[in-house]
Design a protein around this motif. Structure first.
Motif, PDB file in Angstrom:
ATOM      1  N   ILE A 155       1.158  -1.049   0.089  1.00 45.88           N
ATOM      2  CA  ILE A 155       0.217   0.024   0.150  1.00 45.88           C
ATOM      3  C   ILE A 155       0.647   1.115  -0.281  1.00 45.88           C
ATOM      4  O   ILE A 155       0.831   2.381  -0.803  1.00 45.88           O
ATOM      5  N   LEU A 159       0.985   3.630  -3.046  1.00 38.71           N
ATOM      6  CA  LEU A 159       0.764   5.420  -2.654  1.00 38.71           C
ATOM      7  C   LEU A 159       2.279   6.448  -3.603  1.00 38.71           C
ATOM      8  O   LEU A 159       2.198   7.079  -3.993  1.00 38.71           O
ATOM      9  N   ASP A 163       2.102   8.871  -6.288  1.00 35.41           N
ATOM     10  CA  ASP A 163       2.013  10.430  -6.066  1.00 35.41           C
ATOM     11  C   ASP A 163       0.604  10.698  -5.193  1.00 35.41           C
ATOM     12  O   ASP A 163       0.575  11.768  -5.300  1.00 35.41           O
ATOM     13  N   SER A 164      -0.030   9.512  -4.491  1.00 32.86           N
ATOM     14  CA  SER A 164      -0.860   9.598  -3.715  1.00 32.86           C
ATOM     15  C   SER A 164      -2.243   9.661  -4.714  1.00 32.86           C
ATOM     16  O   SER A 164      -2.993  10.583  -3.609  1.00 32.86           O
ATOM     17  N   GLN A 165      -1.864   9.481  -5.748  1.00 29.21           N
ATOM     18  CA  GLN A 165      -3.154   9.511  -6.298  1.00 29.21           C
ATOM     19  C   GLN A 165      -3.772   8.040  -5.920  1.00 29.21           C
ATOM     20  O   GLN A 165      -5.458   8.192  -6.856  1.00 29.21           O
ATOM     21  N   TRP A 166      -3.696   7.655  -5.797  1.00 26.60           N
ATOM     22  CA  TRP A 166      -4.314   5.961  -6.331  1.00 26.60           C
ATOM     23  C   TRP A 166      -3.910   4.672  -4.947  1.00 26.60           C
ATOM     24  O   TRP A 166      -3.051   4.900  -4.651  1.00 26.60           O
ATOM     25  N   ALA A 167      -5.057   4.139  -4.680  1.00 28.02           N
ATOM     26  CA  ALA A 167      -4.592   3.507  -3.490  1.00 28.02           C
ATOM     27  C   ALA A 167      -5.875   2.590  -3.796  1.00 28.02           C
ATOM     28  O   ALA A 167      -6.791   2.239  -4.497  1.00 28.02           O
TER      29      ALA A 167
END
Lengths: 319, 540
Positions: A155, A159, A163-167
């Motif tokens: 996970i 992330l 670049d913290s756009q999808w998980a």
């Protein structure tokens, strides 16, 4: 053969019975009160009288044998009663939790088979070469890495990469409702658990193939001038598969109800989570039903492994 | 002069127009549509019946489907004001013994049936006078209610046995959902498993332990509301899950609150894409020594435990690691009825001179014959925030007065079982010696805050009858004069502190992180409030 199978099948009944009796007794020995959990919640102002009424409603004031027989009679009719905490049908709780756990177990098993058998065999055939070393490092790492930790790293890695756009999604939807959404959620826990699972099976495959390759009949087959491919596939692998099948079968049974922390990491409301929550909350009805289910899976997998033995090795006869 | 009057009149006119149009401008700015996705940090709701439950795990998923008679105004920060929801208006008689509520017309249940005072009456009878076998978790809060009646279809009247300012706030508890009288007549337990209300959202799907879904109720009684087309609540019990979900934009919010480190991390990574709102949390973390067990039957030992705590210092550094911050007594800090800062500092254990307090604590222990290095076990709950973090702090605080304390962490069921143990078993070897305890209230109301400490409260885990406390509680409950009520509550606090049968450590601190696209939601001191989501909209 059929008589043996029927006898094995019937033996499952006393096994399951004794498992449920033991769990029934153990659950009642653990300190804690499901009624207090149910009514008090976050510090509700509940009187002792209300607690007593609820205990009566849940049938907890009856003697233990009566409680057990009542439950066992229901279980025989596939009625596992209602959760003491939520009042939901236990069958419904299981119906919600089982598909996700089962799907992860199946996906992890497939992954394990796809990885373990070819790589384990390859490592055995190239013993003490770089191939063997790589496979051994890969499998030892798999054994040493807890699945939940790998899941958390996945996970975090996703992330970082995105670049913290999808998980991965965190709410389970069955595969028949939305296959893409389902797979984008469950592929990660399947990979995390499948890796460890494949490591176990890979090491087993390697060592049994190595053992079989030293057998007289392999030397005979080679001396007869059979192609190496046929020697490996038909004679070595088939015989080496017996312990591998056992490992895969047992691991599968474990995965169905034992993925507690991995399920929590990926927020999967599976059987493992349900199991632990129910034990913590002393929800007897759910625990008893789950133990029965998991015990059934284990016993059934053993039964299936026995059948596979006979199929894989013609020397084994249950007549 | 005429010219000046003219310009003044023009200015006043435009000012008036501006004031009238300002809310409209806000309303125009609000965007309609979208689906709000939020996480409910719980493994699931025990039941869906707000009347029966006490947990946010029931309120967060179900509040958007229901209306209340009156509510804490969701648009006023700090939960300081009440407003009618189903009630159009209300009137309190001169003797404070009769509350008359006028109910809105045109309110419909989600099944299309109109809502009248008959439904409100059935709901409130269930809450205040539940029949045998039906649990109303907050029944004790309505002990002053003598009768409820519905003289016509749109009026509901509450008659009281005695006047109490606590009633109106207790009525605004977010659990007091309006249910259908027809349904309750058929089955009093219907709402434990089903949802059917008059709220802004209509129920679509509930998968226990997984999710709940709702869609906009087109016949909702407030025109133009809700703004959102749909809502979805996802159950998730692990902090790592809702932090990852917030970071990736999978959810818009998690309304309970996050610990400081997680808040800082999220803000650092996502910057302006996320917004944080902070508030004092209406939860006090308490310590309860077992007054039936030696040496804690000695008030000097209990007082020493409280005196050892550096509350002011702890507030500074614990607030960087745990969801606690505010120093306070039994009443919600900052409330007009709470003790002033000077009053608080005059209490034993609240002095800023921690050296003097600890010297006194050591002296008290010596007088009580407690040797240096005395060992006991502190029982705590197996929840990190804030229990275990504060538990470790407590151990260190008590070490500094020469006590050797071991922490025993119990799963929630065992923890409750341990606290709720009957009075006659408080001396058993397995009974707690000193335990963590807490007091969370859904609305900001001093009477509710202190109700935990009366002898007959089910959540008073000291199991001690203190007639002085009971009398003070009863007097403040019936006292209509603000100053007199405040004085009584101060005496109540002094009595609590002097006996130290249970004492506050720190009050919680709430920080809610949400997507900056989520608008028109205000943090409150309670994580039970503002979950109706009627005014929330998404800027997308």
């Amino acid at each position: 053969m059929y008589r043996y199978l029927i006898r094995r099948f019937l033996l499952m009944i006393p096994t399951l019975f004794f498992v449920t009796v033991i769990v029934f007794i153990l659950m009642r020995m653990i300190p804690g009160d499901v009624v207090v959990m149910k009514l008090v919640g976050e510090g509700a102002d509940v009187t002792e009288e209300q607690i007593e009424i609820e205990r009566e409603n849940l049938g907890l004031n009856r003697s233990y044998p009566v409680q057990f027989l009542d439950w066992a009679w229901g279980a025989l009719k596939f009625d596992f009663g209602k959760s003491m905490l939520t009042g939901d049908d236990v069958s419904r709780d299981i119906k919600i939790a089982l598909p996700a756990s089962l799907q992860i177990a199946i996906m992890a098993t497939l992954l394990s088979i796809v990885l373990a058998i070819p790589l384990g065999t390859w490592a055995a055939l190239r013993q003490d070469t770089w191939v063997d070393y790589c496979v051994r490092i890969f499998s030892i790492a798999g054994l040493a890495t807890p699945s939940f930790w790998l899941g958390m790293m996945m996970i975090i890695g996703i992330l970082i990469i995105t670049d913290s756009q999808w998980a991965p999604p965190f709410d389970y939807i069955p595969i028949w409702e939305d296959p893409w959404y389902n797979l984008s959620m469950l592929i990660w826990p399947a990979l995390a658990t499948g890796y460890r699972y494949s490591a176990v099976a890979m090491r087993m495959t390697r060592s049994t193939v190595l053992e079989v390759l030293r057998e007289d009949y392999i030397r005979t087959a080679r001396a007869k001038g059979l192609l190496e491919r046929i020697v490996i596939n038909r004679h070595a692998l088939t015989n080496a598969m017996l312990p591998v099948v056992t490992v895969i079968g047992m691991e599968f049974a474990f995965l169905v109800g034992g993925l507690v922390v991995t399920e929590q990491v990926f927020n999967i409301a599976g059987l493992g989570n349900l199991f632990v929550d129910s034990v913590i909350q002393k929800d007897y009805m759910v625990v008893q039903a789950l133990v029965l289910l998991v015990a059934f899976v284990i016993v059934f997998m053993n039964f299936m492994i026995d059948i596979l033995y006979a199929w894989l090795d013609p020397r084994i006869s249950y007549a | 002069m005429i010219l000046r009057t003219f310009f003044a009149a023009v200015a006043v006119f435009f000012l008036a127009i501006g004031l009238v149009l300002m809310p409209l401008a806000d309303a125009q700015a609000a965007k309609r549509g979208g689906k709000l996705i939020y996480m409910i940090p719980s493994k699931g709701a025990k039941s869906l019946d707000g009347h029966k439950e006490t947990s946010f795990a029931t309120v967060h998923p179900t509040a958007p489907f229901y209306s209340l008679l009156i509510q804490v105004d969701p648009l006023v920060p700090g939960a300081k004001k009440l407003k009618g929801e189903i009630a159009k208006s209300w009137k309190i008689s001169a003797d404070n013994l009769t509350y008359t509520f006028k109910i809105r017309r045109g309110v419909k249940f989600h099944n299309g049936t109109p809502m009248t005072s008959r439904d409100v009456l059935a709901t409130w009878n269930k809450l205040v006078f539940p029949p045998k076998g039906v649990l109303s978790a907050r029944k004790q809060m309505f002990s002053m209610v003598k009768s409820i009646s519905a003289p016509d279809d749109y009026t509901i009247v509450f008659k009281l046995k005695f006047a109490s300012p606590a009633l109106i706030w207790a009525m605004a508890m977010p659990f007091n959902y309006i249910y259908s009288a027809d349904i309750l007549e058929k089955d009093m337990h219907y709402y434990e498993k089903n949802i059917m209300g008059t709220g802004p959202f209509k129920f679509v799907e509930y998968v226990p332990r997984v999710r709940i879904k709702g869609e906009r109720f087109k016949d909702y009684f407030v025109a133009g509301r809700p703004y959102l087309d749909a809502i979805e609540g996802i159950f998730a019990s692990k902090q790592s899950v809702y932090v990852a979900a917030l970071e990736s934009g999978r959810i818009h919010s998690m309304f309970r609150g996050l610990p400081p480190a997680a808040v800082e991390d999220l803000l650092r990574i996502k910057g302006s894409a996320l917004t944080v709102q902070r508030s004092v949390w209406n939860c006090a973390l308490n310590v309860t020594p077992n007054s039936y067990k030696k040496p804690f039957d000695d008030v000097r030992v209990r007082r020493a435990l409280s005196l050892a705590l550096d509350r002011w210092g702890g507030s500074g550094y614990l607030s960087k690691r745990a969801i606690v911050k505010t120093v306070g007594g039994a009443v919600f800090p900052g409330h007009p009825l709470a003790p002033s800062r000077a009053q608080l500092e005059s209490l034993e254990g609240y002095s800023r001179d921690i050296k003097a307090s600890r010297a006194k604590a050591r002296r008290l222990l010596k007088e009580a014959g407690i040797p240096k290095g005395f060992k006991f076990t502190f029982r705590n709950r197996t929840t990190d925030q804030p229990y275990k973090v504060v538990g470790i702090w407590l151990l260190d605080q008590w070490r500094q007065i020469g006590l050797n304390v071991k922490q025993e962490v119990l799963p929630t069921s065992k923890f409750w079982d341990s606290l709720r143990r009957p009075k006659n078993r408080m001396t058993d070897a397995s009974a707690y010696v000193v335990s963590m305890d807490f007091n969370c209230q859904a609305v900001v109301n001093p009477t509710l805050d202190v109700s935990k400490y009366v002898s007959y409260s089910g959540s008073n885990y000291t199991k001690i009858e203190d007639t002085v406390i009971d009398d003070l509680f009863d007097r403040q409950l019936r006292e209509p004069d603000f100053d007199k009520q405040k004085a009584l509550l101060w005496k109540f606090q002094q009595r609590l502190t002097s006996q130290a049968r249970t004492f506050s450590t720190l009050w919680w601190q709430r920080a809610v992180v949400h997507s900056s696209k989520m608008k028109n939601w205000n943090i409150t001191p309670s994580h039970y409030l503002n979950m109706g989501l009627v005014d929330v909209w998404l800027d997308q």
